[in-house]
Write an enzyme that holds these catalytic residues in place. Structure first.
Site, PDB file in Angstrom:
ATOM      1  N   SER A  73       0.853  -1.190   0.000  1.00  0.00           N
ATOM      2  CA  SER A  73       0.000   0.000   0.000  1.00  0.00           C
ATOM      3  C   SER A  73       0.888   1.239   0.000  1.00  0.00           C
ATOM      4  O   SER A  73       1.806   1.364   0.800  1.00  0.00           O
ATOM      5  CB  SER A  73      -0.890  -0.006   1.249  1.00  0.00           C
ATOM      6  OG  SER A  73      -1.661   1.164   1.297  1.00  0.00           O
ATOM      7  N   GLY A  74       0.618   2.161  -0.929  1.00  0.00           N
ATOM      8  CA  GLY A  74       1.422   3.367  -1.037  1.00  0.00           C
ATOM      9  C   GLY A  74       2.554   3.266  -2.030  1.00  0.00           C
ATOM     10  O   GLY A  74       3.309   4.218  -2.210  1.00  0.00           O
ATOM     11  N   THR A 104      -2.262   1.844  -7.789  1.00  0.00           N
ATOM     12  CA  THR A 104      -3.458   2.470  -8.362  1.00  0.00           C
ATOM     13  C   THR A 104      -3.081   3.507  -9.412  1.00  0.00           C
ATOM     14  O   THR A 104      -3.692   3.581 -10.490  1.00  0.00           O
ATOM     15  CB  THR A 104      -4.293   3.121  -7.245  1.00  0.00           C
ATOM     16  OG1 THR A 104      -4.627   2.120  -6.272  1.00  0.00           O
ATOM     17  CG2 THR A 104      -5.557   3.731  -7.800  1.00  0.00           C
ATOM     18  N   ASN A 130      -1.075   5.188   3.214  1.00  0.00           N
ATOM     19  CA  ASN A 130      -1.469   5.756   1.917  1.00  0.00           C
ATOM     20  C   ASN A 130      -2.808   6.465   2.086  1.00  0.00           C
ATOM     21  O   ASN A 130      -3.734   5.909   2.678  1.00  0.00           O
ATOM     22  CB  ASN A 130      -1.579   4.616   0.892  1.00  0.00           C
ATOM     23  CG  ASN A 130      -1.860   5.115  -0.506  1.00  0.00           C
ATOM     24  OD1 ASN A 130      -1.919   6.308  -0.747  1.00  0.00           O
ATOM     25  ND2 ASN A 130      -2.052   4.211  -1.436  1.00  0.00           N
ATOM     26  N   SER A 151      -5.583   4.374  -0.459  1.00  0.00           N
ATOM     27  CA  SER A 151      -5.190   2.961  -0.531  1.00  0.00           C
ATOM     28  C   SER A 151      -6.344   2.105  -1.043  1.00  0.00           C
ATOM     29  O   SER A 151      -7.469   2.186  -0.535  1.00  0.00           O
ATOM     30  CB  SER A 151      -4.754   2.478   0.854  1.00  0.00           C
ATOM     31  OG  SER A 151      -4.459   1.112   0.826  1.00  0.00           O
ATOM     32  N   SER A 152      -6.072   1.282  -2.059  1.00  0.00           N
ATOM     33  CA  SER A 152      -7.087   0.342  -2.562  1.00  0.00           C
ATOM     34  C   SER A 152      -7.297  -0.745  -1.525  1.00  0.00           C
ATOM     35  O   SER A 152      -6.357  -1.430  -1.143  1.00  0.00           O
ATOM     36  CB  SER A 152      -6.629  -0.286  -3.877  1.00  0.00           C
ATOM     37  OG  SER A 152      -6.492   0.685  -4.877  1.00  0.00           O
ATOM     38  N   GLY A 175      -0.027  -6.431  -2.446  1.00  0.00           N
ATOM     39  CA  GLY A 175       1.224  -7.178  -2.329  1.00  0.00           C
ATOM     40  C   GLY A 175       1.269  -7.989  -1.050  1.00  0.00           C
ATOM     41  O   GLY A 175       0.357  -7.955  -0.220  1.00  0.00           O
ATOM     42  N   GLU A 188       1.782  -9.081   2.588  1.00  0.00           N
ATOM     43  CA  GLU A 188       1.631  -8.260   3.790  1.00  0.00           C
ATOM     44  C   GLU A 188       2.120  -8.987   5.024  1.00  0.00           C
ATOM     45  O   GLU A 188       1.789 -10.150   5.245  1.00  0.00           O
ATOM     46  CB  GLU A 188       0.160  -7.857   3.996  1.00  0.00           C
ATOM     47  CG  GLU A 188      -0.301  -6.741   3.075  1.00  0.00           C
ATOM     48  CD  GLU A 188      -1.646  -6.148   3.495  1.00  0.00           C
ATOM     49  OE1 GLU A 188      -2.223  -6.642   4.478  1.00  0.00           O
ATOM     50  OE2 GLU A 188      -2.099  -5.209   2.837  1.00  0.00           O
TER      51      GLU A 188
END
Length: 958
Positions: A138-139, A143, A188, A191-192, A397, A399
């Site tokens: 994330s970040g 996206t 983020n 973040s998605s 990704g 985690e």
């Protein structure tokens, strides 16, 4: 020296010069080999060309070099590594898009557009399907990467007015999905919180004509709980901030998000970087373009407006906002009333809260799926003709958090499957290329993570099957019973560990309710409490809201089939995704977050090393480099390096393969350094390519200079002659000046004298004294002695003035006293030098004692010796403006008027003895013999107050 090229005749070079410039020079700076020239400064643009390809340090160093030069993209073969710059870069313009359009993959620096264009060109030429897998933390910029690719296709693909609608829907589906599927997290601000796979459909002309979206594992728990510093999904805040006043009034909502518990648990409803009001306008516009009717919009907004205020679950199949106190009162009487409807509730308070959250999550999850299906309906292409597709997979990704729950388990399982797919497809592509080129395939050793995938997904034996069995079996199933079942079924697996099964050292890091999996990217410890239990909740099938009714079907209640758990649903959807991907040609983008603080230019080695490991980049590089580091078609290789061999320069009139063979033999390649395929040359080691490129760079400049040599030599000769003439004139002038230097200023010596003055002053600037004690001065030339003396006096006066201005009144008194001390004792008494740096005090007594002598100018402890017998007695010596007093416990033992003081004597030794000489009469007792620890200070104070500095005697010997 790798090559020995014979010198070409000038006529031949002139004839071929422009051909050479066109064929070679224009391509030098844009193709991959040309970038190798600056490899020491900016690294290599393909990790495959690293000498130390197995070294993680070399990998990070290359990534750092490129990141510091704002080169955020690097290849591993055809895989693209992207590092988030956290700033705007001018590399996404329409001009850049046109630059990459239709260009060979390696002819321009690494870029998202190169990946997108390569997939598009191959799809159009070979009529096969492709997918682009985008993954990372994330970040890391996943996206943004998917949006940039969509924009690239929207700009570069052919289109018509009719197809423009499809293109707009594809682009505007993003802000809608971001509003409902993205949220602010600690890492983020956008973040998605779901995985997304989008197929973009193209017709036979290569124009986008439709699309289809699949979503995976929406983070439903965020609806009811957010960690500190995080927000709920964007849509709630957009609705409250940007919704029209009439709309909010109709929904019964207030603009203040603090009113709704589901929206403020993270304590950051307002985010500086997010404009919720403007985003709401974009979402409303997108709704109108992707075929949302007014009725759909009303139902949709109504459902989402209920979630923030949801406080109870009504079996009457309607959701209403009920205040907490009302809920508690209702639950106490086991009855809930809402809109004139009455139902009995069998729930206690805790279960009611649990049911409330469960229903909220169920509604959000299912309505999100409904939204995706609605978007798919607007993107669907009704034409039955065959289409090709390019898929974009934007997936979370690997985690590893402080506490890893069911969601991390699903995410990491997904990454295991995708890593398995990546390695298998990379190996398959390598093997196919070897076979096509007629080169013997050498088996490549690699870590096959199938064993881990089987541990999770194997039927009847995998973790998911065991979870299903525990959730659905009769009787009471708990988190601990699930853990015990895991230990029983998979306890002997090499990649599974619990506290009970671990060794003594490992056991300390695993809790009793945890289990650990050894993934391809490292160890992850999962907590079995809470999230691994089956969540069962009553569906709302008869709701009057059309969207809710579509999401919760009556057929689900009537079905006698055993319901699937969330884990099984995810496994099945993942298997379906893998089947889709296996049928397509792959491209990969791995996104990396350079630091946790979103700072441009900051490269956190530890964080990036962690991501390199979890993204499997080193493993992919090892597989990619196991064979040959570099491969190139004969035509391209020969066109670039033909100038290195006389036989191939300037033209080769035979097959390209034979020309390359002649070329590499002349250069001196060893047999183990290369292989010749049917259409390509394969070079095993990067150093071989580097040496060839360096030799080419030397030869290129040599050949480029020969045609211009005569002209350039003439320019240089004329420039040199002009410089020599000027030098002769200057030297002659200064010789004349030196001869006449002692004469008054005249045309013959003026420039020489001015130069001497300038040189002396410039040198003096660096040798000026820094303080008043520095007596040094730069020796001047004879013609500047008078000026130098004047400058020295000015400098000393300035230093003295500067020093005096910096002296405080207290410091001035100290200096005056020290001057008196110096006049009395300097060179006469031992210990004087050591006392110079010790400041004099106003008194040596405490404040309490000073109260007894309010008019004293100075006071200090002394030892008084009697004149008869020299008996030592401790006393105080107090000096006033007119007299000195010898005091014992506030009792005056002797008073000495300064007017009667005849002299003061000390020895020249290091003792503290001082004798005050006074006449012996009725008023005075005679000489006073004292010993004082601060003798220099005491004598100076005494003689200054008595104004008798000249009466002090330093006696030698006794």
């Amino acid at each position: 020296v790798l090559i020995d090229v014979k010198l070409l005749t000038l006529g031949k070079v002139l004839k071929t010069h422009w051909y050479y410039l066109y064929q070679v020079e224009d391509n030098t700076d844009i193709i991959m080999e040309g970038a190798l020239i600056a490899r020491d400064r900016v690294g290599v643009q393909d990790f495959v060309l690293l000498d130390s390809h197995t070294s993680e340090a070399a990998f990070l160093n290359n990534l750092r070099k490129r990141y510091q030069e704002n080169l955020i993209y690097t290849y591993i073969g055809t895989l693209l590594v992207s590092v988030n710059p956290y700033k705007e870069l001018d590399i996404y313009t329409v001009t850049q898009m046109q630059l990459y359009r239709g260009v060979n993959f390696f002819e321009l620096p690494p870029h998202l557009y190169a990946i997108a264009d390569n997939a598009y060109r191959v799809m159009c030429s070979e009529y096969n399907n492709h997918f682009i897998l985008i993954s990372g933390e994330s970040g890391a910029g996943k996206t943004e990467a998917s949006k940039k690719i969509l924009q690239y296709y929207a700009v570069t693909c052919p289109t018509t007015e009719q197809l423009q609608v499809v293109r707009d829907r594809l682009l505007l589906s993003n802000p809608v999905l971001e509003a409902f599927g993205n949220a602010k997290t600690l890492r983020n601000d956008n973040s998605s919180r779901f995985g997304k796979y989008m197929d973009i459909q193209f017709d036979f002309k290569g124009a986008p004509v439709g699309g289809h979206i699949l979503s995976y594992l929406i983070e439903k728990s965020r609806v009811v709980h957010q960690n500190h510093g995080e927000r709920n999904f964007h849509i709630f805040y957009q609705l409250l901030e940007g919704g029209e006043k009439d709309l909010l009034c109709w929904l019964g909502l207030e603009r203040n998000p603090q009113k709704y518990a589901y929206l403020v648990q993270g304590r950051c409803a307002k985010v500086f970087s997010i404009n919720d009001k403007n985003d709401w306008k974009i979402v409303r516009k997108a709704f109108s373009i992707i075929d949302f009717t007014e009725k759909d919009l009303e139902n949709w907004v109504f459902v989402y407006s209920l979630l923030p205020v949801l406080r109870a679950v009504f079996v009457s199949l309607q959701l209403l906002g009920v205040h907490l106190s009302i809920l508690q009162e209702a639950l106490t009487h086991r009855k809930i009333e809402a809109r004139s409807e009455e139902v009995l509730s069998p729930l206690n308070v805790d279960l009611a809260f649990y049911a409330r959250d469960a229903v909220a999550k169920a509604i959000y999850g299912r309505t999100f799926t409904w939204l995706v299906n609605k978007i798919n309906g607007s993107l669907a292409n009704k034409d039955s003709t065959r289409k090709t597709v390019i898929g974009l997979l934007d997936i979370y990704g690997f985690e590893v958090l402080d506490t890893n729950s069911f969601e991390q388990f699903c995410i990491n399982y997904c990454n295991e499957k995708l890593q398995q797919l990546l390695i298998e497809m990379t190996l398959k592509a390598e093997q196919e290329e070897y076979e096509m080129e007629g080169i013997e395939w050498e088996p490549i050793p690699y870590f096959n993570n199938k064993i881990i995938c089987d541990l999770v997904e194997q039927k009847h034996k995998g973790i998911i099957s065991i979870l299903d069995e525990e959730c659905l079996r009769p009787g009471e199933a708990t988190d601990l019973s699930f853990l015990e079942k895991l230990e029983e079924k998979v306890g002997d697996h090499a990649h599974f560990v619990t506290r009970k099964l671990a060794d003594q050292k490992t056991r300390k890091s695993i809790d009793w309710v945890d289990f650990r999996l050894l993934h391809y990217a490292g160890e992850v410890t999962y907590c079995a409490v809470g999230d691994f239990s089956l969540m069962v909740f009553q569906v709302l099938c008869n709701s009057k809201n059309g969207i809710v009714r579509d999401c919760f079907l009556l057929s689900e209640l009537d079905s006698r089939r055993r319901p699937e758990t969330v884990a099984t649903q995810f496994k099945n959807s993942l298997m379906s995704l893998i089947e889709i991907l296996m049928s397509k040609e792959p491209s990969y983008i791995r996104c990396i977050k350079p630091n946790e603080n979103k700072e441009p230019g900051k490269f956190d080695d530890c964080l990036i090393r962690h991501q390199v490991k979890y993204l499997g980049l080193m493993e992919h590089l090892r597989v990619r480099r196991a064979g040959f580091a570099y491969r190139r078609k004969y035509e391209h290789f020969l066109r670039r390096y033909k100038s290195l061999c006389p036989a191939t320069w300037p033209h080769w009139h035979g097959p390209a393969a034979e020309g390359v063979e002649r070329l590499i033999k002349h250069i001196g390649y060893k047999p183990e350094e290369y292989k010749l395929g049917r259409t390509k040359i394969f070079i095993r080691f990067p150093k071989t390519l580097f040496a060839t490129e360096d030799a080419f760079e030397i030869r290129k400049h040599l050949l480029g200079m020969i045609p211009l040599e005569a002209c350039w030599r003439g320019v240089l000769a004329r420039k040199e002659a002009k410089k020599r003439t000027w030098a002769v004139q200057i030297i002659r002038k200064f010789i004349q000046g030196f001869i006449n230097r002692k004469k008054p200023l005249c045309p013959e010596n003026v420039e020489f004298v001015r130069l001497v003055q300038y040189k002396y002053l410039m040198k003096l600037r660096d040798h000026i004294p820094r303080n008043v004690l520095d007596k040094s001065w730069l020796q001047p030339p004879s013609i500047l002695e008078e000026i130098s003396e004047m400058l020295q006096k000015m400098c000393i006066r300035n230093l003295v003035r500067k020093y005096c201005r910096g002296v405080t009144p207290e410091r001035k008194v100290q200096l005056q006293q020290k001057a008196v001390t110096s006049a009395i004792f300097r060179g006469k008494k031992e210990g004087y030098q050591q006392s110079i740096n010790l400041p004099f005090a106003d008194t040596r007594l405490s404040e309490e004692v000073l109260i007894l002598a309010p008019y004293s100018q100075y006071a200090t402890p002394v030892v008084k010796y009697d004149r008869n017998g020299f008996k030592a007695r401790e006393r105080l010596l107090v000096l006033t403006q007119s007299s000195a007093y010898v005091v014992e416990m506030a009792k005056i033992k002797q008073k000495i008027d300064y007017a009667t003081l005849k002299g003061i004597s000390t020895s020249n030794l290091g003792d503290g003895i001082v004798v005050m000489h006074v006449p012996e009469d009725n008023k005075q007792k005679g000489d006073v013999i004292l010993q004082c620890e601060h003798i220099f200070e005491m004598v100076t104070k005494l003689c200054m107050l008595a104004n008798k500095q000249n009466l002090v005697k330093v006696v030698k010997g006794r």
